[in-house]
Design an enzyme around this catalytic site. Structure first.
Site, PDB file in Angstrom:
ATOM      1  N   GLU A   1       1.208  -0.312  -5.098  1.00  0.00           N
ATOM      2  CA  GLU A   1      -0.069   0.384  -5.219  1.00  0.00           C
ATOM      3  C   GLU A   1       0.110   1.890  -5.330  1.00  0.00           C
ATOM      4  OE1 GLU A   1      -3.966   2.084  -3.718  1.00  0.00           O
ATOM      5  OE2 GLU A   1      -2.155   2.062  -2.539  1.00  0.00           O
TER       6      GLU A   1
ATOM      7  N   HIS B   1      -1.055  10.536  -3.165  1.00  0.00           N
ATOM      8  CA  HIS B   1      -2.366  10.135  -2.653  1.00  0.00           C
ATOM      9  C   HIS B   1      -3.409  11.218  -2.889  1.00  0.00           C
ATOM     10  CE1 HIS B   1      -5.478   9.665   0.510  1.00  0.00           C
ATOM     11  NE2 HIS B   1      -5.329   8.386   0.253  1.00  0.00           N
TER      12      HIS B   1
ATOM     13  N   HIS C   1       0.830  -1.211   0.000  1.00  0.00           N
ATOM     14  CA  HIS C   1       0.000   0.000   0.000  1.00  0.00           C
ATOM     15  C   HIS C   1       0.865   1.262   0.000  1.00  0.00           C
ATOM     16  CE1 HIS C   1      -2.826   2.932   2.057  1.00  0.00           C
ATOM     17  NE2 HIS C   1      -3.515   2.532   1.021  1.00  0.00           N
TER      18      HIS C   1
ATOM     19  N   ASP D   1      -1.081   5.573  -6.096  1.00  0.00           N
ATOM     20  CA  ASP D   1      -2.237   6.446  -6.326  1.00  0.00           C
ATOM     21  C   ASP D   1      -1.782   7.485  -7.351  1.00  0.00           C
ATOM     22  OD1 ASP D   1      -3.784   5.229  -4.261  1.00  0.00           O
ATOM     23  OD2 ASP D   1      -2.796   6.482  -2.761  1.00  0.00           O
TER      24      ASP D   1
HETATM   25  O1  G3P Z   1      -6.767   1.947  -2.795  1.00  0.00           O
HETATM   26  C1  G3P Z   1      -7.016   1.210  -1.651  1.00  0.00           C
HETATM   27  C2  G3P Z   1      -6.761   2.132  -0.547  1.00  0.00           C
HETATM   28  O2  G3P Z   1      -5.491   2.661  -0.790  1.00  0.00           O
HETATM   29  C3  G3P Z   1      -7.780   3.225  -0.574  1.00  0.00           C
HETATM   30  O3  G3P Z   1      -7.482   4.140   0.303  1.00  0.00           O
HETATM   31  O4  G3P Z   1      -7.018   6.448   0.682  1.00  0.00           O
HETATM   32  O5  G3P Z   1      -5.214   4.792   0.992  1.00  0.00           O
HETATM   33  O6  G3P Z   1      -5.952   5.405  -1.288  1.00  0.00           O
HETATM   34  P1  G3P Z   1      -6.349   5.254   0.146  1.00  0.00           P
HETATM   35 CA    CA Z   2      -4.974   3.813  -2.851  1.00  0.00          CA
END
Ligand code: G3P
Ligand code: CA
Length: 367
Positions: free
Chosen positions: A72, A87, A45, A74
């Protein structure tokens, strides 16, 4: 001044990474490696953001070296239409933009997804300007070790992240998956900076295509996932948060995440998505004391609809853990993430987003 050992490791890693893309071009594997299929899938993450400031090449590289199946990023847009990893489109929380007097005049207040936010926004900066910034830790009080790496790493582009993943596939001998989230899609569409087409173009230019590709595309909104489904055949993930998807607010449809979590709602999501990414409480809510309650039917209903379930976010620090799994009153100390993960695996989830991929991989391997 003595440097944090992770700083030295990451600097070495990133220096090496400058030449790795060249090696990757010269040494593509003869047989293409398949998308990771491990159960549970370990999704790093924002990289390995429990150890290194989020959304940096160092954070992604560390996640891969810890055994994550997917990284992951963003994604948000720059003024000149470049996809970068952050993010939020607001840059003040996770970069040193506030320390740059030349950008002081860019600070402003605007409404993003219905919320008034003051700060510096990615859509006001060119990529060349973004490259003058350095990442900083979002939650230094919980992650003081990460904060020691403030200023060490630039903000990466999607292309740089792909180059990193392809390079690490050589050293790791396995496919490294990309679990990419489109952030604020309606906001960027409104600005004429839609994320969807540049994202698909970048992936296809780099040889990713089809359902076998090690790629998931995720969004908290609904309509941009349907747009992505029309543009290409990558696997799609519907994220679940609070209230309503913001595109549905704009459309006045009344559709809520709660409705999308019913059996009928999940069946409707399965018409365009392959997986769902719920906040953890959709799977196991917490009780009034802050402990894990009884699992809901969410996983069974999603599986019945043909959807995989990848909840977010698993974090080892006490600040984020159920009450009984905390090791002390101190938010930055680590508690028993393993016990929380075991409870969710017992509830049948297919993968986990985690800031500490090493701990999830260790659990998967029975160590
Ligand atoms: O994308 C899954 C999770 O990351 C969603 O929450 O706010 O951490 O992007 P966030
Ligand atoms: Ca995310």
């Amino acid at each position: 001044m003595p440097r944090h050992p992770l700083y030295r490791l990451c600097r070495r890693l990133c220096t090496g990474l400058l030449v790795l893309p060249l090696l990757a071009c010269a040494a593509e594997p003869a047989t293409p490696l398949r998308a990771p299929e491990a159960r549970p899938l370990v999704i790093g993450h924002r990289g390995a953001s429990g150890y290194v400031p989020e959304h940096t090449l160092a954070s992604y590289a560390l996640a891969v070296l810890q055994g994550a199946d997917y990284i992951e990023p963003d994604l948000v847009m720059t003024r000149d239409g470049q996809l970068i990893a952050r993010h939020d489109n607001e840059l003040g929380l996770t970069t040193d933009v506030a320390q740059h007097p030349e950008f002081a005049g860019r600070k402003r207040t605007q409404t993003v997804d219905g919320v008034a936010i003051e700060g510096w926004f990615s859509e006001d900066f060119t990529l060349a300007e973004i490259k003058r910034l350095r990442a900083i830790e979002r939650i230094p009080q919980v992650r003081p070790g990460n904060a020691r790496l403030d200023g060490a790493f630039p903000v990466p582009t999607l292309q740089e992240i792909i180059d990193l993943a392809r390079s690490l596939e050589l050293s790791q001998g396995r496919r490294i998956g990309l679990y990419l989230e489109t952030k604020h899609p309606s906001h960027f569409q409104h600005l004429g900076l839609g994320l969807e087409r540049p994202l698909v173009r970048t992936l296809q230019r780099n040889g990713y295509g089809g359902r076998q590709a090690p790629v998931y595309l995720q969004s908290f909104e609904v309509d941009n996932l349907k747009t992505l489904a029309r543009l290409a055949s990558f696997r799609l993930v519907q994220l679940y948060g609070d209230g309503q998807p913001y595109d549905q607010v704009l459309a006045g449809s009344g559709l809520t995440y709660a409705q999308m979590a019913t059996p009928a709602g999940l069946a409707a999501v399965a018409r365009y998505a392959d997986a769902v990414g719920p906040d953890k409480r959709y799977v196991i809510p917490r009780d009034a004391a802050g402990d894990l309650g009884a699992p809901t039917r969410f996983v069974a209903d999603a599986h019945r609809a043909g959807l995989r379930v990848h909840p977010y976010t698993f974090r080892a620090e006490n600040a984020f853990l159920p009450a009984r799994l905390r090791s002390s009153e101190r938010p930055e100390e680590r508690g028993d993430l393993g016990a929380e993960l075991k409870a969710f695996l017992a509830a049948g989830v297919d993968g986990v987003f985690t800031d500490q991929p090493d701990l999830a991989v260790r659990l998967r391997e029975g160590r």
